[in-house]
Every structure is written in C-alpha cells, then in structure tokens.
Motif scaffolding. Structure first.
Motif, PDB file in Angstrom:
ATOM      1  N   ASP A 137      22.621 -10.794  45.132  1.00 46.21           N
ATOM      2  CA  ASP A 137      23.527 -10.066  44.241  1.00 46.21           C
ATOM      3  C   ASP A 137      23.290 -10.388  42.767  1.00 46.21           C
ATOM      4  OD1 ASP A 137      24.741  -8.738  46.284  1.00 46.21           O
ATOM      5  OD2 ASP A 137      26.534  -9.975  46.332  1.00 46.21           O
ATOM      6  N   SER A 138      23.059 -11.659  42.477  1.00 44.20           N
ATOM      7  CA  SER A 138      22.855 -12.050  41.084  1.00 44.20           C
ATOM      8  C   SER A 138      21.581 -11.418  40.511  1.00 44.20           C
ATOM      9  CB  SER A 138      22.788 -13.575  40.962  1.00 44.20           C
ATOM     10  OG  SER A 138      22.697 -13.933  39.607  1.00 44.20           O
ATOM     11  N   LEU A 139      20.520 -11.388  41.318  1.00 41.47           N
ATOM     12  CA  LEU A 139      19.267 -10.771  40.866  1.00 41.47           C
ATOM     13  C   LEU A 139      19.438  -9.271  40.682  1.00 41.47           C
ATOM     14  CD1 LEU A 139      16.680 -12.617  43.146  1.00 41.47           C
ATOM     15  CD2 LEU A 139      17.448 -13.241  40.854  1.00 41.47           C
ATOM     16  N   VAL A 153      20.865 -19.356  46.119  1.00 42.20           N
ATOM     17  CA  VAL A 153      20.203 -19.556  47.412  1.00 42.20           C
ATOM     18  C   VAL A 153      19.743 -18.186  47.920  1.00 42.20           C
ATOM     19  CG1 VAL A 153      20.499 -20.366  49.783  1.00 42.20           C
ATOM     20  CG2 VAL A 153      21.658 -21.555  47.897  1.00 42.20           C
ATOM     21  N   GLU A 154      18.529 -18.124  48.431  1.00 37.27           N
ATOM     22  CA  GLU A 154      17.996 -16.856  48.933  1.00 37.27           C
ATOM     23  C   GLU A 154      18.879 -16.306  50.046  1.00 37.27           C
ATOM     24  OE1 GLU A 154      13.837 -16.407  49.823  1.00 37.27           O
ATOM     25  OE2 GLU A 154      13.387 -18.152  48.573  1.00 37.27           O
ATOM     26  N   LEU A 165      12.648 -15.019  39.043  1.00 34.30           N
ATOM     27  CA  LEU A 165      13.813 -14.415  38.391  1.00 34.30           C
ATOM     28  C   LEU A 165      15.017 -15.347  38.441  1.00 34.30           C
ATOM     29  CD1 LEU A 165      13.626 -10.684  39.548  1.00 34.30           C
ATOM     30  CD2 LEU A 165      13.570 -11.522  37.188  1.00 34.30           C
ATOM     31  N   ARG A 166      15.234 -16.003  39.592  1.00 37.86           N
ATOM     32  CA  ARG A 166      16.341 -16.964  39.696  1.00 37.86           C
ATOM     33  C   ARG A 166      16.180 -18.062  38.644  1.00 37.86           C
ATOM     34  NH1 ARG A 166      15.444 -16.381  45.034  1.00 37.86           N
ATOM     35  NH2 ARG A 166      17.041 -15.210  46.104  1.00 37.86           N
ATOM     36  N   GLY A 167      14.973 -18.583  38.529  1.00 33.13           N
ATOM     37  CA  GLY A 167      14.709 -19.634  37.544  1.00 33.13           C
ATOM     38  C   GLY A 167      14.935 -19.146  36.122  1.00 33.13           C
ATOM     39  N   ALA A 168      14.496 -17.932  35.826  1.00 34.46           N
ATOM     40  CA  ALA A 168      14.697 -17.368  34.495  1.00 34.46           C
ATOM     41  C   ALA A 168      16.181 -17.201  34.186  1.00 34.46           C
ATOM     42  CB  ALA A 168      13.974 -16.023  34.384  1.00 34.46           C
ATOM     43  N   LEU A 203      20.205 -17.883  30.967  1.00 42.18           N
ATOM     44  CA  LEU A 203      21.601 -17.479  30.908  1.00 42.18           C
ATOM     45  C   LEU A 203      22.576 -18.627  31.096  1.00 42.18           C
ATOM     46  CD1 LEU A 203      21.506 -14.115  32.909  1.00 42.18           C
ATOM     47  CD2 LEU A 203      21.216 -14.492  30.467  1.00 42.18           C
ATOM     48  N   TYR A 204      22.183 -19.643  31.843  1.00 44.16           N
ATOM     49  CA  TYR A 204      23.116 -20.718  32.155  1.00 44.16           C
ATOM     50  C   TYR A 204      22.696 -22.063  31.565  1.00 44.16           C
ATOM     51  CZ  TYR A 204      24.532 -17.044  35.285  1.00 44.16           C
ATOM     52  OH  TYR A 204      24.905 -15.822  35.791  1.00 44.16           O
TER      53      TYR A 204
END
Length: 110
Positions: A2-4, A41-42, A92-95, A100-101
């Motif tokens: 969802d976040s991606l 988490v995937e 993308l999660r890492g970016a 952003l965080y």
C-alpha cells in the motif's frame, strides 16, 4: 505494498513525494492514533505468515465496487516494474524510508 502504491499515485498524479505514514497522529483527540508496524514488510511475506493463523481477511467494499480507481493501476504498474527490475520494491521502500521518514542507511539495515 500500500505504501509503495500510494507513493506512486502521489508522484504520478499529484506531483508529490508522499507515502502512507507509519504513524498517523489524529488531528483531534476523538480519533485514535494509527500505527502501521508492518508498513515496510513485503506483502508476500505477510501473506505467507498469515496463512499459519486463523485470520479473517476483510476486503475494502469501496475498492471492490469501484474498479476504475487509480490504486489497481498503480498495483499493476508496480508489478510490471518489479518484473523488469526484481529489486524495485525493495529500492522504493528504501527510498521512501530515507527521503520521507529521515532514516539513514545504517538505520534501514537494522
């Protein structure tokens, strides 16, 4: 994912680099604080683990009734990108975490 998906939707449709926040604080005291501990988490890993427990899946009725929403298109785009570049979701999660965080590379690894 969802976040991606949200990140892609915001970047491509609104020109903003935003994703779902891991912690959503209420603007007033009438609503609860929302904490998403598994946000990075995937989804495939979560689904594998969920199969081990008697958990009831609840689908979003709004999403099911509106097939032309943007999110399914973002999900398909994310899957296409991931089929071409297998590390895309992880990257993308890492970016998102770093930009952003405010997490740095050392925090992301721990």
């Amino acid at each position: 994912e969802d976040s991606l998906e949200t990140f892609l939707m915001n970047a491509l449709t609104k020109g903003k680099l935003r994703a779902i926040d891991p912690i959503m604080l209420p603007e007033d005291h009438a609503n609860p604080t929302v904490i998403r501990p598994l946000i990075f988490v995937e989804e495939a890993l979560i689904m594998r683990e969920v199969q081990k427990f008697p958990i009831l899946a609840i689908h979003c009725p709004v999403c099911d009734e509106q097939p032309d929403l943007v999110r399914p298109k973002m999900r398909a785009l994310l899957e296409k990108i991931s089929s071409d570049w297998p590390i895309a979701k992880s990257s993308l999660r890492g970016a998102i975490e770093r930009s952003l965080y405010g997490k740095n590379d050392q925090e992301s690894k721990s």
